[in-house]
Motif scaffolding. Structure first.
Motif, PDB file in Angstrom:
ATOM      1  N   GLU A 297       0.829  -1.213   0.000  1.00  0.00           N
ATOM      2  CA  GLU A 297       0.000   0.000   0.000  1.00  0.00           C
ATOM      3  C   GLU A 297       0.860   1.258   0.000  1.00  0.00           C
ATOM      4  OE1 GLU A 297      -2.569  -0.260   3.338  1.00  0.00           O
ATOM      5  OE2 GLU A 297      -3.705  -1.982   2.571  1.00  0.00           O
ATOM      6  N   ARG A 298       1.915   1.266   0.835  1.00  0.00           N
ATOM      7  CA  ARG A 298       2.792   2.446   0.883  1.00  0.00           C
ATOM      8  C   ARG A 298       3.512   2.653  -0.439  1.00  0.00           C
ATOM      9  NH1 ARG A 298       4.119   0.433   6.115  1.00  0.00           N
ATOM     10  NH2 ARG A 298       6.095  -0.382   5.328  1.00  0.00           N
ATOM     11  N   GLU A 299       3.940   1.561  -1.074  1.00  0.00           N
ATOM     12  CA  GLU A 299       4.644   1.674  -2.353  1.00  0.00           C
ATOM     13  C   GLU A 299       3.708   2.178  -3.444  1.00  0.00           C
ATOM     14  OE1 GLU A 299       7.288   1.655  -5.470  1.00  0.00           O
ATOM     15  OE2 GLU A 299       7.584   1.784  -3.303  1.00  0.00           O
ATOM     16  N   LYS A 300       2.472   1.706  -3.426  1.00  0.00           N
ATOM     17  CA  LYS A 300       1.492   2.166  -4.419  1.00  0.00           C
ATOM     18  C   LYS A 300       1.226   3.657  -4.245  1.00  0.00           C
ATOM     19  CE  LYS A 300      -3.047   1.018  -6.353  1.00  0.00           C
ATOM     20  NZ  LYS A 300      -3.504   2.414  -6.434  1.00  0.00           N
TER      21      LYS A 300
ATOM     22  N   ARG B 144       3.251   5.894  -2.926  1.00  0.00           N
ATOM     23  CA  ARG B 144       4.453   6.624  -3.348  1.00  0.00           C
ATOM     24  C   ARG B 144       4.528   6.726  -4.863  1.00  0.00           C
ATOM     25  NH1 ARG B 144       8.948   6.158  -5.727  1.00  0.00           N
ATOM     26  NH2 ARG B 144       8.464   3.992  -6.249  1.00  0.00           N
ATOM     27  N   ALA B 145       4.250   5.595  -5.536  1.00  0.00           N
ATOM     28  CA  ALA B 145       4.332   5.579  -7.000  1.00  0.00           C
ATOM     29  C   ALA B 145       3.270   6.478  -7.626  1.00  0.00           C
ATOM     30  CB  ALA B 145       4.186   4.142  -7.500  1.00  0.00           C
ATOM     31  N   ASP B 146       2.054   6.446  -7.092  1.00  0.00           N
ATOM     32  CA  ASP B 146       0.988   7.313  -7.614  1.00  0.00           C
ATOM     33  C   ASP B 146       1.361   8.775  -7.472  1.00  0.00           C
ATOM     34  OD1 ASP B 146      -0.505   5.128  -8.277  1.00  0.00           O
ATOM     35  OD2 ASP B 146      -1.833   5.216  -6.526  1.00  0.00           O
TER      36      ASP B 146
ATOM     37  N   GLU C 284       4.755   7.094 -11.107  1.00  0.00           N
ATOM     38  CA  GLU C 284       5.601   5.975 -11.489  1.00  0.00           C
ATOM     39  C   GLU C 284       4.841   4.660 -11.353  1.00  0.00           C
ATOM     40  OE1 GLU C 284       9.584   8.029  -9.462  1.00  0.00           O
ATOM     41  OE2 GLU C 284       8.878   6.042  -8.819  1.00  0.00           O
ATOM     42  N   GLU C 285       5.414   3.628 -11.938  1.00  0.00           N
ATOM     43  CA  GLU C 285       4.904   2.284 -11.715  1.00  0.00           C
ATOM     44  C   GLU C 285       5.415   1.791 -10.368  1.00  0.00           C
ATOM     45  OE1 GLU C 285       2.880   0.162 -13.428  1.00  0.00           O
ATOM     46  OE2 GLU C 285       2.418   1.931 -14.661  1.00  0.00           O
ATOM     47  N   PRO C 286       4.571   1.203  -9.550  1.00  0.00           N
ATOM     48  CA  PRO C 286       5.048   0.725  -8.246  1.00  0.00           C
ATOM     49  C   PRO C 286       6.073  -0.398  -8.399  1.00  0.00           C
ATOM     50  CG  PRO C 286       2.808  -0.025  -8.649  1.00  0.00           C
ATOM     51  CD  PRO C 286       3.132   0.944  -9.746  1.00  0.00           C
ATOM     52  N   ARG C 287       7.055  -0.367  -7.536  1.00  0.00           N
ATOM     53  CA  ARG C 287       8.063  -1.421  -7.542  1.00  0.00           C
ATOM     54  C   ARG C 287       7.459  -2.707  -6.979  1.00  0.00           C
ATOM     55  NH1 ARG C 287      12.523   2.238  -4.550  1.00  0.00           N
ATOM     56  NH2 ARG C 287      10.681   2.434  -3.231  1.00  0.00           N
ATOM     57  N   GLU C 288       7.938  -3.826  -7.478  1.00  0.00           N
ATOM     58  CA  GLU C 288       7.419  -5.107  -6.998  1.00  0.00           C
ATOM     59  C   GLU C 288       8.045  -5.456  -5.654  1.00  0.00           C
ATOM     60  OE1 GLU C 288       7.076  -9.816  -8.323  1.00  0.00           O
ATOM     61  OE2 GLU C 288       7.904  -8.333  -9.723  1.00  0.00           O
TER      62      GLU C 288
END
Length: 712
Positions: free
Chosen positions: A427-430, A432-434, A438-442
């Protein structure tokens, strides 16, 4: 009468020869004839009976409970080592002034402290928590290897002598005991140590006298008037006075000598008539012991080396499920009988279904077993190469095998935490990416929960017959409903007579007064006291009632927090699971959390939970928070403060001090965090103290706590 005293001296001498010198000179039959003659003479002359007469070992009237008494000197347990290198390092850490060690067999029994005053046995205490233990004097007096009076051979006896040692059950007694239980169709005893512990806590010393428990000394407590300056001198002195010490005690001057003794004894210990699981190494001189002192848990001058478990192979015939007092369903392996570490093993614990699956155990497998700590048999692994064709994985029960009640499955908490952490990181990565377009890192996903992650199954029915008696003892106990007169023995009688089958039956007992009076040793006065205790229990309030119900994970602290917040059981019924988990107190998290919330919500909305609460309502049990128990009723000195209690307290029980915290406006939490305002620490505080010191949380004593709450 001269013959009476002559018989007493003769019997004491034979006891000494049998237990201390290991050199009996008469047969058991001849010994019994002497004892019978003495009993007959004392019966004809009761005014001549003395407390230290050998006839007084037979056991007296049943007692209601055991008093808890403080040890004159702490009775610590011993640190263990399983590695010769660790033992060597322990020796090397000692100062050069240590020149001799005593090495004793580690007899596997129950630690006891015997107190003699002016040569007479006056008290016997269990270890308990090390600072205080249960007074089991009446039961210990029945053990013939423990002298009721010291034979100081004409010298003045010591003013005070505390002998620490081990009460144990010899193999031949244990085997015969289990044979009797098996013939009667009763459950077998797990091991001699558990048999000894259970027997010493029986409330009828006549039952203890029936079993031939024995005793061996291994240390000292308080003493006055004893000249010994070392362990070896102490053993020699008390041995002369008739106290049994081990004939296998050795001494050494360095690690090599110690290890030679330990290694040699490993091969011969199985020939002993009692269980031994290691060797205890002690600094010999008492002054050096005092100089070395103690850690918070162990003596620095003593260590136990534990032998590796002996293994054997056998067949797994069946997996059975047992229900424990907490409702936990535990799988047990029924095995083809095999001899290992001194006994024939037919059953072994499997702990939980997750372990069964991780070890890939199947009925019909050839399995390797060992005794954990030389006592508890456990299955190590299956021999896959010898697996019979078509062997299938076992299935765990979906309902309680005793009452068919609902079963709740518990999973490995670390695995659950890993999965929850991964979800939050995603959730935090999504987010950050939004934000950055950017595309979220896996983020690698942890493996999903599987059957092998199961750590336990629990019957959710609190009135399950397999666990009801233990739950009833908890319900009536101090800190819960505190029902005066409803101890273990009375509960056993009430349940066996069918007078109490549910919690609600407790509050209907007065309607069956005549049946209650028919119970053994239940007179009118005792029954009236019991009924008065039950009536008084109705006024304990919501917090105590919640604690008493024994809901999984809902202890006294959680019960108090919940009762303070919801005030009534009706409000608690109306709350959702999420409400229970997330409510706050003074802007801070309540500390209830998802585990407690789920357990409470599940119980309240189960058929069993609704039934129990309805019975309590019908009986007139108070299920709200009385005004006298609301926060701040005794002051507001702790308003907004969070306190954690840890260690062994001397002035309060855990529940009593937590009640004081709440009554003075504070919150009693079970875990230390940055939001903790104070840690109240007693003796042997442990990991919570370490965490508090690392976080800079103020640590206070009981006296400082009292000063704090009185500072209004």
């Amino acid at each position: 009468m001269q013959r009476i005293e002559q018989l007493r001296q003769e019997i004491r001498e034979h006891d000494r020869r049998y237990y201390v010198d290991a050199a009996p000179t008469i047969s058991d039959r001849d010994y019994d004839r002497l004892m019978d003659e003495l009993k007959a003479l004392e019966a004809a002359n009761p005014e001549l009976v003395t407390p230290d007469s050998p006839t007084q070992r037979v056991g007296g009237e049943p007692i209601e409970g055991f008093e808890t008494i403080a040890h004159a000197r702490p009775m610590y347990s011993i640190d263990n080592s399983y590695d010769p290198d660790d033992l060597r390092k322990w020796v090397e850490r000692l100062p050069s002034s240590v020149e001799r060690f005593v090495i004793d067999p580690k007899v596997d029994g129950v630690a006891i402290s015997l107190r003699y005053e002016q040569g007479q046995l006056v008290q016997a205490l269990t270890r308990g928590d090390g600072l205080q233990g249960d007074d089991v004097t009446q039961n210990v007096r029945t053990i013939r290897s423990i002298p009721l009076s010291l034979d100081t051979q004409g010298e003045a006896p010591p003013a005070v002598l505390e002998v620490r040692g081990e009460v144990y059950c010899p193999w031949k007694v244990f085997t015969k005991w289990n044979e009797e239980l098996e013939a009667a169709g009763q459950p077998l005893l797990a091991n001699p140590r558990n048999a000894t512990a259970g027997l010493l806590k029986r409330h009828d010393s006549r039952l203890v006298a029936k079993r031939r428990l024995e005793f061996v000394a291994h240390g000292r407590g308080e003493f006055e008037g004893v000249a010994a300056e070392s362990v070896t001198e102490f053993y020699e002195q008390i041995g002369r006075w008739g106290v049994t010490t081990s004939p296998h005690t050795k001494t050494a001057t360095d690690f090599d000598g110690i290890w030679q003794i330990i290694a040699a004894f490993e091969t011969s210990r199985h020939e002993l008539p009692y269980a031994v699981d290691g060797m205890v190494v002690k600094v010999d001189r008492f002054d050096l012991q005092d100089e070395l002192g103690f850690t918070s848990r162990f003596p620095r001058w003593c260590i136990a080396y534990k032998y590796a478990a002996e293994q054997a192979t056998t067949k797994l015939l069946e997996i059975q499920w047992q229900v424990g007092k907490t409702g936990k369903l535990t799988p047990r392996a029924r095995l083809e009988p095999v001899f290992v570490a001194g006994t024939t093993v037919q059953h072994a614990t499997l702990h939980n279904m997750g372990e069964v699956l991780r070890k890939d155990l199947r009925v019909g497998d050839t399995v390797v077993i060992e005794k954990a700590g030389e006592i508890i048999p456990q299955v190590v692994h299956a021999v896959a190469s010898e697996r019979p064709a078509g062997a299938k994985h076992p299935k765990a029960p979906l309902h309680c095998p005793e009452c068919q009640g609902d079963v709740e499955i518990e999973y490995d908490q670390k695995r659950l935490h890993d999965i929850e952490s991964w979800e939050k990181r995603v959730e935090r990565e999504k987010a950050r990416a939004d934000k950055n377009g950017e595309e979220p890192r896996e983020i690698p996903e942890p493996p999903p929960l599987g059957p092998e992650d199961e750590t336990g199954r629990y019957c959710m029915n609190p009135e399950c017959p397999a666990q009801f008696r233990e739950r009833l003892q908890h319900f009536a106990g101090r800190g819960q409903m505190d029902i005066d007169g409803m101890g273990e023995k009375v509960i056993e009688q009430l349940t066996e007579a069918g007078l109490v089958k549910t919690i609600g039956d407790v509050f209907r007992l007065h309607e069956r007064r005549d049946a209650v009076l028919e119970l053994e040793r239940m007179g009118a006065k005792k029954a009236d006291n019991l009924f008065a205790g039950i009536e008084a229990a109705k006024e304990r309030g919501l917090a105590r009632a919640l604690t008493a119900l024994g809901i999984r994970h809902v202890g006294s602290t959680a019960s108090r927090i919940l009762a303070e917040h919801y005030r009534t059981i009706d409000a608690m019924f109306e709350a959702t699971e999420d409400d229970i988990e997330t409510f706050q107190i003074n802007g801070k998290e309540s500390g209830i959390g998802p585990e407690i919330a789920k357990s409470l919500y599940t119980f309240l909305h189960s058929d069993t939970g609704r039934s129990v609460i309805a019975e309590l309502r019908e009986a007139g049990v108070v299920l709200d928070m009385p005004a006298a128990e609301t926060s701040g009723s005794a002051g507001t000195s702790l308003a907004g403060k969070t306190l954690v209690v840890t260690g062994t307290l001397t002035k309060y029980s855990r529940s009593e001090i937590e009640e004081l915290i709440v009554k003075h406006g504070g919150k009693a939490s079970g875990s230390v965090s940055k939001s903790t305002d104070y840690l109240v620490a007693g003796e042997k505080a442990g990991s919570k103290l370490d965490k508090a010191q690392a976080l800079g949380v103020p640590v206070i004593s009981e006296d400082e706590f009292e000063a704090l709450v009185n500072d209004n």
